[in-house]
Design an enzyme around this catalytic site. Sequence first.
Site, short mmCIF file in Angstrom:
data_model
loop_
_atom_site.label_atom_id
_atom_site.label_comp_id
_atom_site.label_asym_id
_atom_site.label_seq_id
_atom_site.Cartn_x
_atom_site.Cartn_y
_atom_site.Cartn_z
N ASP A 72 47.64 -70.94 21.61
CA ASP A 72 46.81 -72.13 21.54
C ASP A 72 45.77 -72.00 22.67
O ASP A 72 45.81 -71.08 23.50
CB ASP A 72 47.64 -73.42 21.64
CG ASP A 72 46.88 -74.61 21.04
OD1 ASP A 72 45.64 -74.53 20.89
OD2 ASP A 72 47.52 -75.63 20.73
C1 NOJ Z 1 44.12 -76.98 20.53
C2 NOJ Z 1 45.04 -77.47 19.45
O1 NOJ Z 1 46.32 -77.72 19.99
C3 NOJ Z 1 45.17 -76.51 18.28
O2 NOJ Z 1 45.91 -77.14 17.28
C4 NOJ Z 1 43.82 -76.07 17.79
O3 NOJ Z 1 43.96 -75.23 16.68
C5 NOJ Z 1 43.11 -75.37 18.94
N1 NOJ Z 1 42.93 -76.30 20.04
C6 NOJ Z 1 41.76 -74.80 18.52
O4 NOJ Z 1 40.85 -75.79 18.33
#
Ligand code: NOJ
Length: 740
Positions: A283
């Site tokens: 993430d």
């Molecule tokens: C943070 C989020 O937790 C995740 O779900 C997302 O795909 C990413 N950012 C990318 O935007």
Amino acid sequence: MKKIFAATILAALTLTVQAQEDNTKRDAFIKDLMGKMTLEEKIGQLTLYTSGWDVTGPTLNENYKNELKAGKVGALFNAHTVKYNRDLQETAVKKTRLGIPLIFGYDVIHGHRTIFPIPLAESCSWDLDMIRESARLSAKEAAASGLNWTFNPMVDIARDPRWGRISEGSGEDTYLGSLIAKAKVKGYQGDDLSDPLTVAACVKHFAAYGAPQAGRDYSTVDMSERVLRETYLPPYKAAVDAGVETIMTSFNEVDGVPATGSKWLFTDILRKEWGFNGFVVTDYTAINEMVPHGIVANEKEAAELALNAGVDMDMQGGVYNQYVAELIKEGKLTEEQVNTAVRRILESKWNLGLFKDPYLYLDEKREKKILYSQELMDHALESGKRSIVLLKNENNLLPLSKEVKSIALIGPLGDNQIDLLGSWHASGNESKVVTILQGLKEKAPNAKITYVKGTGFGFDGDDSKDEFEAAIEAARNADVVILAVGENYRQNGEAASRSDITLPGVQQELVEEVMKVGKPTVALVGAGRPLDLSWIDANVPAIVNTWHLGTMHGRAVADVLFGDYNPAGKLTITFPRNVGQVPIYYNMKNTGRPFDANNKYTSKYLDVPNTPLYPFGYGLSYTTFEYSGLNISKSSLNMGDEVTISVNVKNSGSRDGEEVVQLYIRDLVGSVTRPVRELKGFEKILLKAGESRTVNFTISTDDLAFYTRNMDFKAEPGDFEVYMGGDSNASLKGTFKIAE
Ligand code: NOJ
């Protein structure tokens, strides 16, 4: 018959042989390519950076541009539109030494430009074909925009409505959540990843991100391995079994180790136990965040921990680029580990068809043709209607007559566009949203409709009561009042946890003032989480939980309000009476002192019943259904046997309608305690008024398996209770046993 059978086998064999040949070609190509790559270029493939977006459109930061040209970037996210992505792809293909194409990722969570209902809403349809279709169409629109990878599905089981991201998942149940996970992966990826109308899916957030303590986003997760494996892991596993191409690490820790650094999760469980062979992405800056987690002293150690855990691609952290080569020199990591990660990523690029044609997804004509096409709009309406849950309908106030003379529409969601798109709508186009006001006008063109916003959402100080008087006046002058209340799109989703789950701002006061007028009133609750609706339930005669339905919100709601569609949604998440009951979910344990009204020393509260306001599986229709004749084909099963459980369902009302027939089972005694009920099957059926049907479910003893005292996954002999009905409180009961 025989001929058809033979032809099917032949076709399957041909496909297998073809797949093997393709894999051999792919492996040879990648081996050759990797033979030419420097260590730096390899590490570059493990790097994912974000593109930006400003008023003039998409932008890429200068440093990233330079790194891209130097072959130090393997993938980009948040970059879309064919024109822009073509420029970037040209840079990768023409300006880098080896011309390796980029993958373009994006959060296409419930639609790309055309927005479908938030995932929690869609799960309430219990309609797997429809959910799969939403994923297929989202993929189609996203791929037409130059994307080939979505960071979805999010399959985190969640049981705490304080957690804002509950809106992005499929609710509290593992069985249903696993089926939805599979449907979404199949929908996004189709049968062929190199089809330019599909995208690679990314199941997230591995693991157990949906169980943060106190419902606070990014907070600690701590649970037994039994609960992790039994309740939280199965939906990720279902996605892996469905062939998901990629998986994302979660921000949280699991048993004291941040997931992004957990070899147990990413190597032992994911690869060795489950046989996952796609790639793992972190993430956003999750590797770097292992420093504040306190598991490593600095980012260099974080990079070492993550790569050792089996994490292939670094989203936005830049730490692989910065430290991996150095760590190899120091003997802390090996080039072979990098090779393994690069190979997986290059395989995905091959699978997406990018080595054959890096511009496969970059066709401006296709983009124009597909974006907002009729097919997408029609599906937005269909999925919207199917996601709505009717919670209360006293004296059949609904559906409304189209001949109604006057309506007062009151509340901040009434003439609103952006908030109806819901959380994580990314590039959803607000201007295309059909408002509730517009939906009502279309349905009842002769009615006098007065709209008063009344107040805001209590967000950024937006909680004035200046319009209360006007709202009350409008209610006085109308035959019917519709309250369009709830949350705005930023009051749920990522980093949007709430400790109070009542209507935000002064909306509750507004509702109470308007109710004093005494008109027939419908509450349309549009939110991204279950709200505390106790007062509304006690005082407002009709309640429709609409969630946030996306582009066609207003039209879908109007179809339900005026009876052109008979609502059939069922809650996939328990609605508590108040936040103090949280976490509350249907398949809890019985405890040693189960609730007894006559015994003080049993498990209960002094101030609120144990029961939820609305249970899991609940939802009304404009018709009624009667269940009878529960039949269980065998009273005693041997291990490995199947049993058929059937029930007769009758539409006993005067309208055609759909019902989600639900089967729950309780295992009475286990080597570890078992939940009071578990969903084991469901079927959504359409019955004409007066029609009856027998619905059959076949389950085997394997479906009753759980992690026993010794952590073996198996069923145990003993007595079982069966419950069938239209929600998790179903009272039609039967029994069977598994013989010793
Ligand atoms: C943070 C989020 O937790 C995740 O779900 C997302 O795909 C990413 N950012 C990318 O935007």
